[in-house]
Design an enzyme around this catalytic site. Structure first.
Site, PDB file in Angstrom:
ATOM      1  N   ASP A  67       1.067  -1.274   0.105  1.00  0.00           N
ATOM      2  CA  ASP A  67       0.193  -0.470  -0.052  1.00  0.00           C
ATOM      3  C   ASP A  67       0.769   1.255   0.108  1.00  0.00           C
ATOM      4  O   ASP A  67       1.947   0.955   0.344  1.00  0.00           O
ATOM      5  CB  ASP A  67      -0.911  -0.641   0.509  1.00  0.00           C
ATOM      6  N   ASN A 136      -7.858  -2.700  14.221  1.00  0.00           N
ATOM      7  CA  ASN A 136      -8.884  -2.698  13.727  1.00  0.00           C
ATOM      8  C   ASN A 136      -9.241  -4.379  12.789  1.00  0.00           C
ATOM      9  O   ASN A 136     -10.257  -4.724  12.178  1.00  0.00           O
ATOM     10  CB  ASN A 136      -9.720  -2.026  13.200  1.00  0.00           C
ATOM     11  N   HIS A 138      -7.420  -4.400  10.889  1.00  0.00           N
ATOM     12  CA  HIS A 138      -7.316  -4.401   9.025  1.00  0.00           C
ATOM     13  C   HIS A 138      -5.735  -4.982   8.703  1.00  0.00           C
ATOM     14  O   HIS A 138      -4.357  -4.952   9.166  1.00  0.00           O
ATOM     15  CB  HIS A 138      -6.854  -2.986   8.453  1.00  0.00           C
ATOM     16  N   GLU A 143     -10.032  -1.821   5.128  1.00  0.00           N
ATOM     17  CA  GLU A 143     -10.579  -1.026   6.343  1.00  0.00           C
ATOM     18  C   GLU A 143     -11.770  -2.573   6.655  1.00  0.00           C
ATOM     19  O   GLU A 143     -11.514  -3.012   5.443  1.00  0.00           O
ATOM     20  CB  GLU A 143     -10.729  -0.208   6.389  1.00  0.00           C
TER      21      GLU A 143
END
Ligand code: GLP
Length: 264
Positions: A67, A136, A138, A143
């Site tokens: 990313d 979380n 990801h 996400e």
């Protein structure tokens, strides 16, 4: 899913680095999927040491990063391209022309996502993909609620991720809320996936990843569907796993089987 629970972050880095070093030794023209964040830094240091010691060469290796922030070019100190150069590529014998990171300054980001996928396919796909994990759940910048079949695309970051990564940006500095990330479907095509996690802050995410349910609510839980996924975590990140003892027992059995087999 193989769950490896180790004492601390140093052991996680050493175990993870060994997988990548052995992969490149076995196939010097390997295609590696790489990650950013603080989790892989120690692992990269060990890879650099092995390269400097002449144990392994990266001259024929190709890499694809997961990313990049949309809106930052590769010279920006907070860009993931800059991170990769600083933390790994500048210190090993890799040809930088064979290192790919999504282009955060692409004029046409959507077209550049499709091109990124094509480049990966043209190299025959990723042999081993390294992943960190967000608190979380990801992976990359996929996400919660990301399609489990998603491809490389532009993604909006959650406020939680922006807050978690704000530690890298100065107070008055522009911090992107958009990214380009390999999709979950793209990640799942890697032949092997290695996820590393350390520290108590990752304990809930690791519990959701390993013990489910399989859900886009925790994107990393999709790894339950991967044939060769290894989750390497330290005691703190593993602390909320219900079946922790069972995973440790399996690893001991594996070691024993190998020892019996090789007569070690
Ligand atoms: C970022 C990256 C992820 C990384 C995650 C966790 O958001 N896009 O690839 O896994 O942060 O980072 P850290 O290892 O610093 O906890």
């Amino acid at each position: 899913m193989q769950v490896v629970i180790l004492k601390d972050a140093a052991e996680v880095a050493a175990y993870g680095a060994k997988i990548f070093i052995e992969q490149v030794k076995a196939n010097p023209a390997s295609v590696l999927g790489l990650a950013t964040g603080s989790s892989p830094i120690e692992l990269y240091k060990r890879v650099i040491d092995a390269n400097k010691a002449g144990e392994v060469s990266f001259k024929d290796v190709t890499t694809f990063n997961l990313d990049e922030y949309l809106g930052l070019d590769g010279d920006h100190p907070q860009s993931y391209r800059y991170f990769m150069n600083e933390q790994l590529f500048n210190h090993i014998d890799i040809d930088k022309a064979n290192t790919f990171v999504p282009d955060g300054s692409a004029k046409d980001p959507i077209a550049s996502c499709a091109e990124y996928e094509q480049k990966i396919a043209a190299k025959g796909g990723v042999d081993v993909q390294l992943l960190g994990i967000g608190t979380n759940g990801h992976i990359g910048f996929n996400e919660p609620s990301s399609s489990l079949a998603s491809r490389t695309r532009v993604k909006t970051l959650t406020q939680a991720t922006i807050d978690a990564n704000s530690r890298f940006f100065a107070e008055d500095e522009f911090q992107p809320n958009l990214s380009i990330t390999m999709g979950i479907g793209s990640i799942m095509e890697a032949k092997k996936v290695v996820l590393i996690a350390t520290g108590e802050g990752k304990a809930d995410a690791i519990k959701d990843t390993v013990e489910g349910p399989l859900s886009a609510r925790c994107p990393a839980s999709v790894l339950q569907m991967h044939e060769k996924a290894i989750i390497i975590c330290d005691e703190a990140a593993a602390s909320k796993l219900e079946d922790k003892e069972f995973y440790q027992y399996i690893e001991q059995q594996n070691d024993k089987l190998l020892a019996d087999y090789y007569g070690a």
